[in-house]
Design a protein around this motif. Structure first.
Motif, mmCIF file in Angstrom:
data_model
loop_
_atom_site.group_PDB
_atom_site.id
_atom_site.type_symbol
_atom_site.label_atom_id
_atom_site.label_comp_id
_atom_site.label_asym_id
_atom_site.label_seq_id
_atom_site.Cartn_x
_atom_site.Cartn_y
_atom_site.Cartn_z
ATOM 1 N N SER A 1 57.966 27.598 49.701
ATOM 2 C CA SER A 1 58.321 26.310 49.089
ATOM 3 C C SER A 1 57.244 25.258 49.302
ATOM 4 O O SER A 1 57.419 24.109 48.915
ATOM 5 C CB SER A 1 59.647 25.790 49.680
ATOM 6 O OG SER A 1 59.466 25.317 51.004
ATOM 7 N N ARG B 1 58.305 22.116 50.922
ATOM 8 C CA ARG B 1 59.117 21.132 50.204
ATOM 9 C C ARG B 1 60.587 21.201 50.632
ATOM 10 O O ARG B 1 61.312 20.221 50.481
ATOM 11 C CB ARG B 1 59.017 21.332 48.693
ATOM 12 C CG ARG B 1 57.651 21.035 48.098
ATOM 13 C CD ARG B 1 57.168 19.654 48.453
ATOM 14 N NE ARG B 1 58.063 18.609 47.949
ATOM 15 C CZ ARG B 1 58.056 17.361 48.363
ATOM 16 N NH1 ARG B 1 57.233 16.976 49.322
ATOM 17 N NH2 ARG B 1 58.883 16.480 47.847
ATOM 18 N N TRP C 1 63.394 18.178 50.730
ATOM 19 C CA TRP C 1 64.672 18.260 50.006
ATOM 20 C C TRP C 1 65.849 18.028 50.953
ATOM 21 O O TRP C 1 66.813 17.354 50.592
ATOM 22 C CB TRP C 1 64.814 19.634 49.349
ATOM 23 C CG TRP C 1 63.768 19.939 48.319
ATOM 24 C CD1 TRP C 1 63.020 19.041 47.607
ATOM 25 C CD2 TRP C 1 63.328 21.237 47.902
ATOM 26 N NE1 TRP C 1 62.153 19.699 46.769
ATOM 27 C CE2 TRP C 1 62.321 21.054 46.922
ATOM 28 C CE3 TRP C 1 63.688 22.547 48.251
ATOM 29 C CZ2 TRP C 1 61.683 22.119 46.294
ATOM 30 C CZ3 TRP C 1 63.055 23.612 47.631
ATOM 31 C CH2 TRP C 1 62.070 23.392 46.662
ATOM 32 N N THR D 1 61.829 17.956 42.733
ATOM 33 C CA THR D 1 60.505 18.539 42.477
ATOM 34 C C THR D 1 60.460 19.197 41.095
ATOM 35 O O THR D 1 60.203 20.393 40.944
ATOM 36 C CB THR D 1 60.107 19.550 43.570
ATOM 37 O OG1 THR D 1 60.359 18.991 44.861
ATOM 38 C CG2 THR D 1 58.639 19.911 43.488
#
Length: 239
Positions: free
Chosen positions: A29, A32, A36, A223
């Motif tokens: 990821s 990310r 999140w 995203t």
């Protein structure tokens, strides 16, 4: 794949990748997933003393975040993979959160808790893996208190080009190869794009939240739609 076969397959996948699960989350990821989760916690606005149940808790990163945010409220993490829970328990013990956090091996579709038990019921990157999404959402609603919230943070489906094409190329072609390169697990990481193929998109999942009776449902793309946050509130009358 029928429901029983899916459950057995997913269980085998997560049992085998448990030791490298955290590092692969970071790699796949691009870290990310941490941003999140921070966004999700802000939207949840969990208060000190509130209780939570974290379904498909895996290695317990979100479970621990929930406990820290609550400070004193009891937090339960539930997962069907013993290996994942063992990794999570080591984290809990290291942080000395054992009196606040309880880990349970169980089935997200048949929760071993009474009605109206928790202020929040969360599921992070696990809903697409359950054999019956609606049954899981109904169970989440059952055990959350009236006025409480059910929260889903999950991978989703980008809709705008050219990002959509780039994302699917990465997710379907490169991601399984990265699993093979980094942790020698190709078949297990091929499951990720397969699990997303039939999973509801942003709006469809929001409708499923409403279909089980959740109110004030909010859906947030993250995203560029790679992931999504869904939050719904249980009516005060318990319906």
């Amino acid at each position: 794949m029928d429901a029983d076969s899916k459950q057995k397959h997913v269980h085998a996948v997560f049992e085998s990748i448990a030791p490298k699960y955290d590092i692969m989350n970071d790699i796949l990821s691009f870290r990310r997933h941490k941003a999140w989760r921070r966004f999700t916690m802000r939207k949840m606005d969990l208060k000190p003393g509130q209780t939570s149940l974290d379904l498909c808790c895996g290695t317990c990163d979100w479970t621990i975040t929930l406990a820290k945010e609550s400070r004193t409220g009891q937090t339960v993490g539930l997962d069907f993979s013993r290996n994942m829970l063992d990794v999570g328990q080591a984290k809990v013990d290291k942080l000395k959160l054992g009196e606040q956090i309880t880990l349970v091996q169980g089935n997200a579709m048949e929760l071993p808790f009474p009605d109206n038990s928790f202020d929040f019921v969360t599921i992070g990157f696990g809903l697409r893996n359950v054999p019956d999404i609606v049954k899981t959402l109904k169970e989440m609603k059952r055990v959350v208190k009236p006025g409480g919230k059910i929260v889903c943070l999950e991978l989703s489906k980008p809709t705008w080009q050219p990002f959509k094409s780039i994302y699917y190329f990465y997710f379907e072609k490169l991601l399984p190869l990265m699993g093979k390169w980094f942790v020698k697990r190709y078949e297990q990481y091929r499951w990720l794009p397969e699990s997303l193929a039939t999973f509801p998109d942003l709006q469809a999942l929001a409708e499923l939240f409403r279909s089980v009776g959740m109110r004030n449902v909010k859906a947030y793309p993250l995203t560029g739609g790679v992931a999504a946050l869904h939050i719904g509130t249980k009516g005060n009358e318990g319906s």
